[in-house]
Design a protein around this motif. Structure first.
Motif, PDB file in Angstrom:
ATOM      1  N   ASN A   1     -49.020 -43.589 -16.224  1.00  0.00           N
ATOM      2  CA  ASN A   1     -49.926 -44.708 -17.334  1.00  0.00           C
ATOM      3  C   ASN A   1     -49.982 -44.164 -18.724  1.00  0.00           C
ATOM      4  O   ASN A   1     -50.784 -44.819 -19.377  1.00  0.00           O
ATOM      5  CB  ASN A   1     -51.508 -44.325 -16.824  1.00  0.00           C
ATOM      6  CG  ASN A   1     -51.588 -44.557 -15.226  1.00  0.00           C
ATOM      7  OD1 ASN A   1     -50.895 -45.637 -14.862  1.00  0.00           O
ATOM      8  ND2 ASN A   1     -52.177 -43.950 -14.275  1.00  0.00           N
ATOM      9  N   CYS A   2     -49.287 -43.166 -19.100  1.00  0.00           N
ATOM     10  CA  CYS A   2     -49.281 -42.788 -20.647  1.00  0.00           C
ATOM     11  C   CYS A   2     -48.953 -43.812 -21.821  1.00  0.00           C
ATOM     12  O   CYS A   2     -49.709 -43.939 -22.376  1.00  0.00           O
ATOM     13  CB  CYS A   2     -48.392 -41.439 -20.802  1.00  0.00           C
ATOM     14  SG  CYS A   2     -48.461 -40.627 -22.143  1.00  0.00           S
ATOM     15  N   GLU A   3     -47.810 -44.603 -21.257  1.00  0.00           N
ATOM     16  CA  GLU A   3     -47.361 -45.338 -22.281  1.00  0.00           C
ATOM     17  C   GLU A   3     -48.387 -46.684 -22.332  1.00  0.00           C
ATOM     18  O   GLU A   3     -48.792 -46.961 -23.604  1.00  0.00           O
ATOM     19  CB  GLU A   3     -46.031 -45.853 -21.944  1.00  0.00           C
ATOM     20  CG  GLU A   3     -45.387 -46.979 -22.890  1.00  0.00           C
ATOM     21  CD  GLU A   3     -44.080 -47.406 -22.494  1.00  0.00           C
ATOM     22  OE1 GLU A   3     -43.453 -48.053 -23.251  1.00  0.00           O
ATOM     23  OE2 GLU A   3     -43.439 -46.806 -21.308  1.00  0.00           O
ATOM     24  N   GLU A   4     -48.677 -47.223 -21.487  1.00  0.00           N
ATOM     25  CA  GLU A   4     -49.776 -48.146 -21.344  1.00  0.00           C
ATOM     26  C   GLU A   4     -51.137 -47.972 -22.100  1.00  0.00           C
ATOM     27  O   GLU A   4     -51.654 -48.671 -22.803  1.00  0.00           O
ATOM     28  CB  GLU A   4     -49.977 -48.604 -20.022  1.00  0.00           C
ATOM     29  CG  GLU A   4     -50.788 -49.858 -19.720  1.00  0.00           C
ATOM     30  CD  GLU A   4     -51.539 -50.261 -18.404  1.00  0.00           C
ATOM     31  OE1 GLU A   4     -52.348 -50.916 -18.468  1.00  0.00           O
ATOM     32  OE2 GLU A   4     -50.581 -50.011 -17.600  1.00  0.00           O
ATOM     33  N   PHE A   5     -51.617 -46.721 -21.617  1.00  0.00           N
ATOM     34  CA  PHE A   5     -52.707 -46.346 -22.207  1.00  0.00           C
ATOM     35  C   PHE A   5     -52.724 -45.910 -23.778  1.00  0.00           C
ATOM     36  O   PHE A   5     -53.600 -46.308 -24.476  1.00  0.00           O
ATOM     37  CB  PHE A   5     -53.215 -44.796 -21.590  1.00  0.00           C
ATOM     38  CG  PHE A   5     -54.585 -44.418 -22.169  1.00  0.00           C
ATOM     39  CD1 PHE A   5     -55.641 -44.762 -21.662  1.00  0.00           C
ATOM     40  CD2 PHE A   5     -54.299 -43.208 -23.258  1.00  0.00           C
ATOM     41  CE1 PHE A   5     -56.676 -44.098 -22.258  1.00  0.00           C
ATOM     42  CE2 PHE A   5     -55.565 -42.703 -23.778  1.00  0.00           C
ATOM     43  CZ  PHE A   5     -56.848 -43.260 -23.306  1.00  0.00           C
ATOM     44  N   ASN A   6     -51.551 -45.304 -24.258  1.00  0.00           N
ATOM     45  CA  ASN A   6     -51.490 -44.995 -25.780  1.00  0.00           C
ATOM     46  C   ASN A   6     -51.260 -46.326 -26.321  1.00  0.00           C
ATOM     47  O   ASN A   6     -51.975 -46.585 -27.619  1.00  0.00           O
ATOM     48  CB  ASN A   6     -50.449 -44.000 -25.904  1.00  0.00           C
ATOM     49  CG  ASN A   6     -50.718 -42.626 -25.645  1.00  0.00           C
ATOM     50  OD1 ASN A   6     -52.074 -42.420 -25.551  1.00  0.00           O
ATOM     51  ND2 ASN A   6     -49.797 -41.940 -25.155  1.00  0.00           N
ATOM     52  N   ASP A   7     -50.446 -47.215 -25.784  1.00  0.00           N
ATOM     53  CA  ASP A   7     -50.159 -48.459 -26.515  1.00  0.00           C
ATOM     54  C   ASP A   7     -51.694 -49.154 -26.886  1.00  0.00           C
ATOM     55  O   ASP A   7     -51.753 -49.842 -27.843  1.00  0.00           O
ATOM     56  CB  ASP A   7     -49.309 -49.410 -25.835  1.00  0.00           C
ATOM     57  CG  ASP A   7     -47.892 -48.731 -25.713  1.00  0.00           C
ATOM     58  OD1 ASP A   7     -47.691 -47.673 -26.586  1.00  0.00           O
ATOM     59  OD2 ASP A   7     -46.826 -49.157 -25.251  1.00  0.00           O
ATOM     60  N   ARG A   8     -52.606 -49.377 -25.671  1.00  0.00           N
ATOM     61  CA  ARG A   8     -53.794 -49.844 -25.628  1.00  0.00           C
ATOM     62  C   ARG A   8     -54.842 -49.258 -26.984  1.00  0.00           C
ATOM     63  O   ARG A   8     -55.320 -50.021 -27.560  1.00  0.00           O
ATOM     64  CB  ARG A   8     -54.250 -49.959 -24.263  1.00  0.00           C
ATOM     65  CG  ARG A   8     -55.414 -50.950 -24.278  1.00  0.00           C
ATOM     66  CD  ARG A   8     -55.749 -50.932 -22.676  1.00  0.00           C
ATOM     67  NE  ARG A   8     -56.084 -49.718 -22.118  1.00  0.00           N
ATOM     68  CZ  ARG A   8     -55.512 -49.634 -20.872  1.00  0.00           C
ATOM     69  NH1 ARG A   8     -55.111 -50.724 -20.229  1.00  0.00           N
ATOM     70  NH2 ARG A   8     -55.803 -48.509 -20.314  1.00  0.00           N
ATOM     71  N   VAL A   9     -54.730 -48.140 -26.778  1.00  0.00           N
ATOM     72  CA  VAL A   9     -55.515 -47.115 -27.615  1.00  0.00           C
ATOM     73  C   VAL A   9     -55.220 -47.593 -29.235  1.00  0.00           C
ATOM     74  O   VAL A   9     -55.983 -47.683 -30.080  1.00  0.00           O
ATOM     75  CB  VAL A   9     -55.683 -45.758 -27.201  1.00  0.00           C
ATOM     76  CG1 VAL A   9     -56.416 -44.917 -28.440  1.00  0.00           C
ATOM     77  CG2 VAL A   9     -56.294 -45.538 -26.115  1.00  0.00           C
ATOM     78  N   ILE A  10     -53.989 -47.243 -29.510  1.00  0.00           N
ATOM     79  CA  ILE A  10     -53.214 -47.478 -30.957  1.00  0.00           C
ATOM     80  C   ILE A  10     -53.566 -49.046 -31.331  1.00  0.00           C
ATOM     81  O   ILE A  10     -54.129 -49.120 -32.552  1.00  0.00           O
ATOM     82  CB  ILE A  10     -51.993 -47.128 -30.941  1.00  0.00           C
ATOM     83  CG1 ILE A  10     -51.556 -45.680 -30.571  1.00  0.00           C
ATOM     84  CG2 ILE A  10     -51.352 -47.620 -32.212  1.00  0.00           C
ATOM     85  CD1 ILE A  10     -52.131 -44.735 -31.556  1.00  0.00           C
ATOM     86  N   ALA A  11     -53.462 -50.025 -30.291  1.00  0.00           N
ATOM     87  CA  ALA A  11     -53.727 -51.359 -30.493  1.00  0.00           C
ATOM     88  C   ALA A  11     -55.267 -51.511 -31.024  1.00  0.00           C
ATOM     89  O   ALA A  11     -55.564 -52.089 -32.078  1.00  0.00           O
ATOM     90  CB  ALA A  11     -53.329 -52.266 -29.467  1.00  0.00           C
TER      91      ALA A  11
ATOM     92  N   ARG B   1     -43.249 -44.472 -35.510  1.00  0.00           N
ATOM     93  CA  ARG B   1     -43.762 -45.707 -35.049  1.00  0.00           C
ATOM     94  C   ARG B   1     -45.149 -45.833 -35.224  1.00  0.00           C
ATOM     95  O   ARG B   1     -45.948 -46.697 -35.715  1.00  0.00           O
ATOM     96  CB  ARG B   1     -43.140 -46.041 -33.790  1.00  0.00           C
ATOM     97  CG  ARG B   1     -41.714 -46.762 -33.957  1.00  0.00           C
ATOM     98  CD  ARG B   1     -41.489 -47.510 -32.784  1.00  0.00           C
ATOM     99  NE  ARG B   1     -41.452 -46.737 -31.413  1.00  0.00           N
ATOM    100  CZ  ARG B   1     -40.928 -46.057 -30.645  1.00  0.00           C
ATOM    101  NH1 ARG B   1     -39.870 -45.943 -31.161  1.00  0.00           N
ATOM    102  NH2 ARG B   1     -41.424 -45.500 -29.462  1.00  0.00           N
ATOM    103  N   THR B   2     -45.818 -44.906 -34.598  1.00  0.00           N
ATOM    104  CA  THR B   2     -47.379 -44.921 -34.609  1.00  0.00           C
ATOM    105  C   THR B   2     -47.781 -44.712 -36.045  1.00  0.00           C
ATOM    106  O   THR B   2     -48.917 -45.438 -36.157  1.00  0.00           O
ATOM    107  CB  THR B   2     -47.743 -43.690 -33.598  1.00  0.00           C
ATOM    108  OG1 THR B   2     -47.242 -43.862 -32.295  1.00  0.00           O
ATOM    109  CG2 THR B   2     -49.288 -43.816 -33.511  1.00  0.00           C
TER     110      THR B   2
ATOM    111  N   ILE C   1     -49.027 -41.503 -28.946  1.00  0.00           N
ATOM    112  CA  ILE C   1     -47.972 -42.319 -29.678  1.00  0.00           C
ATOM    113  C   ILE C   1     -47.648 -43.316 -28.782  1.00  0.00           C
ATOM    114  O   ILE C   1     -47.534 -43.478 -27.461  1.00  0.00           O
ATOM    115  CB  ILE C   1     -46.799 -41.523 -30.017  1.00  0.00           C
ATOM    116  CG1 ILE C   1     -46.317 -40.672 -29.024  1.00  0.00           C
ATOM    117  CG2 ILE C   1     -47.143 -40.363 -31.360  1.00  0.00           C
ATOM    118  CD1 ILE C   1     -45.009 -39.646 -29.238  1.00  0.00           C
ATOM    119  N   VAL C   2     -47.165 -44.395 -29.430  1.00  0.00           N
ATOM    120  CA  VAL C   2     -46.959 -45.725 -28.907  1.00  0.00           C
ATOM    121  C   VAL C   2     -45.247 -45.581 -28.383  1.00  0.00           C
ATOM    122  O   VAL C   2     -44.583 -45.037 -28.837  1.00  0.00           O
ATOM    123  CB  VAL C   2     -46.954 -46.874 -29.725  1.00  0.00           C
ATOM    124  CG1 VAL C   2     -48.416 -47.204 -30.307  1.00  0.00           C
ATOM    125  CG2 VAL C   2     -46.172 -46.854 -30.958  1.00  0.00           C
ATOM    126  N   GLY C   3     -45.183 -46.506 -27.280  1.00  0.00           N
ATOM    127  CA  GLY C   3     -44.106 -46.804 -26.739  1.00  0.00           C
ATOM    128  C   GLY C   3     -43.170 -45.532 -26.163  1.00  0.00           C
ATOM    129  O   GLY C   3     -42.115 -45.378 -25.915  1.00  0.00           O
TER     130      GLY C   3
END
Length: 175
Positions: free
Chosen positions: A17-27, A55-56, A7-9
């Motif tokens: 690294n979780c937030e950055e990784f997930n935000d990048r994958v969802i994008a 949000r995701t 999930i994002v954010g």
């Protein structure tokens, strides 16, 4: 990413690294627009997690992507091979988890199910409903443990869960 709900954010201090990784994958998913995205995690049902999940889902569905959310999978109090060895030593032939399962999984499953109930933008599929008859989750399939520790599946476990869940993902309104 390991121990990161998809999930994002969502910031998890123990997983920097979780937030950055997930935000990048969802994008990337929004950019590439696959037909369907399946989201699965060890959901807690916590409000912050559910808001981030919403949000995701909105980001994905806003891009025209269908979203399926899988409920949490069984988690056990000890590694499944240990449970089975202990049972063999005591002469207990039971191959369902019973008291060796973390029952909080059912509460978490219910929390996510209720949160997503009645929504048209997402499908929820309960893993525990799919594989655990009357809250009795199997430990073994074809003579082999389904898990190699408290949560991660063996090759046989992957096939077992995969076959059951795939039918529900691809089969439309199957509950």
């Amino acid at each position: 990413a390991s121990a990161c709900p998809p999930i994002v954010g969502l910031s998890i201090p123990a997983r920097p690294n979780c937030e950055e990784f997930n935000d990048r994958v969802i994008a990337l998913l929004v950019q590439r627009k696959p037909e369907t995205v399946v989201l699965g995690a060890v959901w807690t049902g916590a409000p912050t997690q559910l808001v981030a999940l919403d949000r995701t889902i909105a980001m994905l569905t806003g891009a025209g992507i269908k979203v399926v959310v899988l409920g949490p999978a069984p988690i056990f109090k000890q590694p499944v091979p240990t449970i089975l060895a202990r049972r063999m030593q005591s002469g207990d032939p039971t191959m369902a988890a019973g008291p060796d399962m973390e029952t909080v999984v059912f509460d978490r499953d219910r929390a996510v199910r209720l949160h997503l109930a009645g929504r048209e933008d997402v499908r929820f599929i309960s893993i525990v409903d799919a594989v655990c008859r009357e809250r009795q989750c199997p430990l073994v399939y074809a003579g082999v443990p389904l898990h190699f520790d408290i949560a991660h599946v063996t090759r046989e476990g992957s096939k077992y869960y995969g076959n059951i869940i795939a039918v529900r993902i691809l089969g439309g309104d199957i509950k």
